[in-house]
Write a protein that holds these residues in place. Structure first.
Motif, PDB file in Angstrom:
ATOM      1  N   ALA B 157       0.947  -1.155  -0.177  1.00  0.00           N
ATOM      2  CA  ALA B 157      -0.043  -0.187   0.100  1.00  0.00           C
ATOM      3  C   ALA B 157       0.961   1.202  -0.046  1.00  0.00           C
ATOM      4  CB  ALA B 157      -1.009  -0.065   1.269  1.00  0.00           C
ATOM      5  N   GLU B 158       1.874   1.402   1.000  1.00  0.00           N
ATOM      6  CA  GLU B 158       2.682   2.389   1.061  1.00  0.00           C
ATOM      7  C   GLU B 158       3.427   2.439  -0.436  1.00  0.00           C
ATOM      8  OE1 GLU B 158       5.934   2.334   3.919  1.00  0.00           O
ATOM      9  OE2 GLU B 158       6.820   3.890   2.550  1.00  0.00           O
ATOM     10  N   PHE B 162       4.019   5.727  -2.930  1.00  0.00           N
ATOM     11  CA  PHE B 162       5.450   6.268  -3.596  1.00  0.00           C
ATOM     12  C   PHE B 162       5.469   6.078  -4.808  1.00  0.00           C
ATOM     13  CE2 PHE B 162       9.553   4.199  -4.599  1.00  0.00           C
ATOM     14  CZ  PHE B 162      10.313   5.109  -4.359  1.00  0.00           C
ATOM     15  N   LEU B 163       5.119   5.220  -5.476  1.00  0.00           N
ATOM     16  CA  LEU B 163       5.073   5.044  -7.044  1.00  0.00           C
ATOM     17  C   LEU B 163       4.405   6.140  -7.655  1.00  0.00           C
ATOM     18  CD1 LEU B 163       5.026   1.327  -7.651  1.00  0.00           C
ATOM     19  CD2 LEU B 163       7.045   2.765  -7.925  1.00  0.00           C
ATOM     20  N   LYS B 255      19.355   6.860   5.790  1.00  0.00           N
ATOM     21  CA  LYS B 255      19.741   7.540   7.024  1.00  0.00           C
ATOM     22  C   LYS B 255      19.611   9.137   6.907  1.00  0.00           C
ATOM     23  CE  LYS B 255      23.069   7.117  10.778  1.00  0.00           C
ATOM     24  NZ  LYS B 255      24.120   6.292  11.490  1.00  0.00           N
ATOM     25  N   TYR B 256      20.243   9.654   6.065  1.00  0.00           N
ATOM     26  CA  TYR B 256      20.366  10.968   5.891  1.00  0.00           C
ATOM     27  C   TYR B 256      19.153  11.624   5.230  1.00  0.00           C
ATOM     28  CZ  TYR B 256      25.149  10.412   7.598  1.00  0.00           C
ATOM     29  OH  TYR B 256      26.256  10.068   8.290  1.00  0.00           O
ATOM     30  N   GLY B 257      18.022  10.836   5.129  1.00  0.00           N
ATOM     31  CA  GLY B 257      16.753  11.630   4.717  1.00  0.00           C
ATOM     32  C   GLY B 257      16.354  11.312   3.014  1.00  0.00           C
ATOM     33  N   TYR B 258      17.174  10.727   2.346  1.00  0.00           N
ATOM     34  CA  TYR B 258      16.972  10.676   0.983  1.00  0.00           C
ATOM     35  C   TYR B 258      15.677   9.391   1.050  1.00  0.00           C
ATOM     36  CZ  TYR B 258      16.948   8.734  -3.822  1.00  0.00           C
ATOM     37  OH  TYR B 258      16.414   8.415  -5.278  1.00  0.00           O
ATOM     38  N   ASP B 259      14.619   9.778   0.275  1.00  0.00           N
ATOM     39  CA  ASP B 259      13.513   8.755   0.174  1.00  0.00           C
ATOM     40  C   ASP B 259      12.901   8.494  -1.180  1.00  0.00           C
ATOM     41  OD1 ASP B 259      11.961   7.140   1.859  1.00  0.00           O
ATOM     42  OD2 ASP B 259      10.156   8.591   1.904  1.00  0.00           O
ATOM     43  N   ARG B 303      12.362   0.795  -1.627  1.00  0.00           N
ATOM     44  CA  ARG B 303      12.440   2.047  -2.551  1.00  0.00           C
ATOM     45  C   ARG B 303      13.033   1.834  -4.067  1.00  0.00           C
ATOM     46  NH1 ARG B 303       8.889   3.803  -0.161  1.00  0.00           N
ATOM     47  NH2 ARG B 303       8.817   5.419   1.195  1.00  0.00           N
ATOM     48  N   THR B 304      13.294   0.330  -3.973  1.00  0.00           N
ATOM     49  CA  THR B 304      13.912  -0.137  -5.597  1.00  0.00           C
ATOM     50  C   THR B 304      12.880  -0.235  -6.271  1.00  0.00           C
ATOM     51  OG1 THR B 304      15.922  -1.161  -4.287  1.00  0.00           O
ATOM     52  CG2 THR B 304      15.267  -1.742  -6.599  1.00  0.00           C
TER      53      THR B 304
END
Lengths: 631, 631
Positions: B157-158, B162-163, B255-259, B303-304
């Motif tokens: 669902a998430e 994202f997509l 970890k540094y916020g990339y999403d 996220r791939t």
């Protein structure tokens, strides 16, 4: 290390260096300067070597200030200053600043206020405790110099806070080891115009220059790339000289939130203000939206920290800047960066003239160390040899004589800053020595004002010229034949229809300004001469006329030029190809790597090839938006 | 253009392309894919060419989904699927997702579920409206593949949201004209390790790879420079392959916020998860603080967005990515970037093997256009020629025979991914053909798991091998002699004191893992052999032993190696010098510029000089932290 530790450490270090009979109440950084507050300012002044010793051992520029309340009253101080300073100094103004214990002394002959090796100043401090700062009353009235000084006086309180902040930032320990430095090209690569670079270290980002591109107003430096963004996090800006292709867009940084220092020479600060305000004026006259307002020009002036040629100045925890005479225009500098504690040294030439000219000594090319250099290449092509100056001057005299004999007027488009003053010296001498007839030389546009700024900073001029300016009757710039065009279009029409004369008018590349009126008035008549003495950039009307075009449109009016059109090279503020090669050949030490910039594709290509082949230096011909790593 | 306009424009365009008897209820982007929701999914499925036509005319990957409620019930669909799909396909699992109308079909023989040119799938949709997605049940059980699939199912669902976000971002119009592209080197220049690059356009920043440096754990890519910062504003990440020197620090980005998305192949996604978790494990065993946690590994997997070899995928409004087989390890890819609408094409080789190996087809070097290339140079030195594979294999067999005859065991340190599977194929064949005695081959560390992942993606293997894996009795990886070391240290001790055998164990450069135990157990005895078959990086224990050092310290224990120590080259996953030159020579089209990276200073220097001299290509040998502009 916390700020507190740094501060008390520093206090202790200074305390250790200062003889014990002298008081050290407080120690503070003001920008790059270390300020010692003392109750015994008078006694500090007794030891003429002490300040120099402190500067050497602390490796900082050092200033002494009396603790508030320890100096004499303003009335008493005024009296003492007038007693101690010889009358010939001609003091014009005294301005007392009780919070800092400083007194600003403006005088016609500041050297006499300072005295032999500072003896008179020390005498003042010894007697009254106040710390004098001395400035020169310009021999020619300059509204720019006056405005800048007034403005800085008004903003004095805010400026103190600013300098304290900057001081704290640059005198901390670097957070990271310096194991690389990088240069990113934001403009002026394979082109002339929009000079701008970022110098990065692991701790610091410095922006060097931020200019426009004459003839291509939309093409600004690539400030929006991540190497420069956010502009608010740039640590310092360094400006090599005031020409708009190096300075025009500096105020834009302030519009985008930059609020840090600009390091440059005092004359560059004043000239940049003059030229930027004119830049806004021209933009709005041409119906373009100016990219910033005059408020941001003032902001840039307010944030300028002046440096003198040869002074080593901390501008970041890991960078020391030294500016050297570049010989190009008033205040122009080559910027030497010493990065890390002995890690690397990189020199940005700015625009240079290698040989001395009438106005300036030749560019400095001696440095303690210099591993790499970013070198201008304006005249880098194989055949970019300029006519020898004597021949050029003779040719100008000849053209003037011939035009005069035909009862015509000579119109010379000239940059307000640099070429105009050079020409003024040539013409003044030629008339004085009767090589051309004496006739009026009209200065139009900002030329007179720019000239006045030159006279306010004679120490930046060539050795002999400096002396002449300081003696009113020898000052060539105020010779009678120079007349300001201050009566607008009616005055121009009167001049144009009158006796033969010489017109020096901006802009130098015929891209706007009063030169447009002069060409309209004088261009159609065959007895007149339009004389180009400077580089005409691609895309400018000057270049088109120089290339033979006679049907032109000037601010809406079509006309055909029948006047004589001549070009004389040899008055450039730039080294020619030979000068560039000599500059590098004689440079001491010879750099290992050179980036050839500030020249078109052919110029940078041919110069970089030649330097590689002749001197085996690793040369590059960067494009805009590239990044080079050193070592 | 507002998002609404874009959306309704798009809907209209699709409507125009679709025959009028078919319904187009809605059109949405899911990442790079265009999804058409329809009430007539069944009818869409009837036209076998329609999807291909739509993809070509819209220049997007297109998927059809039934509008919720227009498909049959789950029970009915289950029945139809089991009826339509032949039993030999061996369906293992069916997973229905009513919100998207998708059904995930896991089968042992997915080809039979798909049918000739998708005929069976279309049959299913035609009958039930559900849209099937087909995955393979790995022939060897793989906890990695299972975990990744389960995890993605949970997060379905998430992931849709994202997509949708990514889709919106990449299918807008580019804001600025693309008049330059740039590459910044963040690592792996004049060194092997910490591969990482930024590809910038005026609109977009893409990070390519983000690896560690084996033997120098502190040296990570220069992610903190402004070209990469803030990481939250990177638009996309592309991963060429799973080896840690390319993938280890990808989770750090999260970890540094990339999403945002990571584009890579499916096998690379799974292998990267396996290797990253092991990386964390090794770090904590060695007492180092892992730079991120397993949560961020999962985040990276979530996220791939998988891409298949040859698929043109939009990853930004101005960039299309196509990944091609690189022949290096499972799923390894050469990344081709088409930037702007025809503006420029840039290829990142990743790590390549030019010739086919037992495992993989040779690297693809045919592209529609390719003006510039970033080329690996691991074996770029003049004399970096590897032994011919046949000779290498013969030498390995000889060493094994000789060791066996001395009653000894052969210990082979090997990367879990790549070299191990290659060796397994060599050994399995040699035993099958009686060229070496049949004896146990023990797999220690992650080798078995990595092998299982290979069998889950046979379409990424070499043509002949793929077929063998799909037939259980021919699958070389599950031959009887391969035995997993799953009994810890006691089992190792038992094996070491037992009959002659062959040990394949990680890590490949003797920097940790079970190989340390094996060397401790078997190294002191002269009848055994320690056999290196892969590149040993500077600074690793493997390199020191290979260079002749016999006194070693293994996790605190000092010992002297008396075993035979051998190295056989020729099993590298990298092209050797000849292969690199051939790759470039035969590349079609030949690039105009090549950056030689991913090799030490000598290798990049010698390769770039040779390519320049032989092929007159403009070559560079970048340092880390430089930026190159194209064209």
């Amino acid at each position: 290390m916390s700020d507190d530790t740094t501060h008390s450490d520093l206090h202790e270090r200074v305390r250790d260096e200062v003889p014990s009979h002298l008081d050290v109440t407080d120690v503070q950084f003001e920008g790059p300067d270390l300020v010692i507050y003392t109750e015994t300012a008078q006694k500090f002044a007794e030891d003429s070597d002490l300040l120099g010793q402190l500067a050497r051992s602390l490796r900082k520029r050092v200033t002494i200030r009396p603790v508030s309340g320890t100096h004499s009253s303003i009335e008493e101080a005024e009296q003492v200053i007038h007693d101690v300073v010889p009358d010939e100094a001609t003091i014009r103004d005294l301005e007392f600043h009780p919070t800092t214990g400083e007194v600003l002394i403006e005088a016609e002959k500041p050297g006499l206020v300072i005295g032999q090796r500072g003896s008179t100043i020390r005498e003042i401090t010894k007697n009254v405790g106040w710390h004098p700062e001395v400035v020169r009353t310009p021999p020619m009235e300059s509204s720019t110099v006056e405005n800048v000084r007034n403005y800085l006086t008004q903003e004095r309180a805010e400026r103190r806070d600013f300098l304290a902040d900057v001081g704290q930032q640059i005198h901390g320990s670097p957070e990271k080891d310096v194991d690389w430095i990088r240069v990113t090209t934001l403009g002026c690569c394979r082109e002339v115009g929009r000079a701008s670079f970022v110098l990065h270290t692991p701790n610091t980002r410095v922006l060097i220059d931020c200019g426009d591109k004459p003839g291509a107003e939309g093409e600004v430096p690539y400030l929006h790339v991540p190497e420069a963004m956010p502009l608010t996090e740039i640590d310092a800006v360094v400006l090599t000289h005031a020409h708009l292709d190096h300075s025009a867009l500096l105020p834009l940084l302030f519009k985008y939130g930059y609020d840090g220092p600009i390091y440059t020479t005092e004359p560059t600060r004043d000239l940049m203000g003059l030229l930027q305000l004119d830049y806004l004026d021209v933009a709005s006259k041409e119906g373009r939206t100016p990219p910033y307002s005059s408020e941001q020009v003032r902001q840039a002036i307010k944030r300028t920290i002046p440096v003198e040629y040869g002074d080593v100045t901390d501008i970041a925890p890991d960078i020391k800047l030294t500016m050297h005479n570049a010989g190009h225009i008033l205040g122009s500098a080559t910027a030497h960066f010493h990065v890390g504690d002995g890690f690397y040294n990189l020199v940005f030439s700015g625009d240079i003239h290698h040989e001395p000219t009438r106005l300036f000594n030749g560019a400095v090319n001696n440095f303690p160390r210099a591993e790499a250099m970013v070198l201008e290449s304006t005249y880098g092509r194989q055949n970019d040899y300029q006519t020898d100056t004597e021949k050029s001057e003779a040719r100008v005299r000849q053209i003037i004589r011939e035009t005069y004999d035909r009862d015509g007027t000579v119109v010379i488009p000239a940059f307000a800053v640099g070429r105009s003053q050079e020409l003024m010296l040539v013409l003044e001498e030629a008339m004085r020595e009767d090589e051309i007839p004496t006739m009026p030389i009209y200065l139009d546009g900002m030329i007179r004002e720019a000239t006045a700024i030159h006279t306010a900073y004679p120490e930046y001029l060539r050795d002999g010229l400096r002396q002449r300016i300081l003696h009113e009757d020898e000052n060539p710039f105020i010779a009678d034949q120079f007349q300001q065009v201050d009566g607008g279009q009616p005055m121009r029409e009167e001049i144009a229809s009158g006796e033969p004369s010489i017109i020096l008018s901006t802009s130098g590349m015929v891209t706007g300004g009063p030169i447009m009126s002069w060409i309209e008035l004088l261009g159609p008549d065959s007895e007149n001469t339009l004389l180009f003495v400077g580089y005409q950039a691609e895309g400018t009307l000057g270049r088109r006329i120089e290339s033979g075009r006679t049907d032109v449109t000037l601010e809406g009016t079509h006309l055909t030029l029948h006047c004589r059109i001549e070009s004389v090279s040899g008055f450039s503020g730039h080294a020619d190809r030979e000068g560039l090669e000599q500059y590098v050949e004689e440079m001491n030490p010879r750099p290992e790597r050179i980036l050839c910039v500030h020249g078109d594709e052919q110029a940078t290509d041919q110069l970089s090839s030649a330097l590689y082949q002749k001197h085996n230096i690793r040369t590059h011909q960067p494009k805009n938006l590239e990044t080079f790593r050193f070592p």
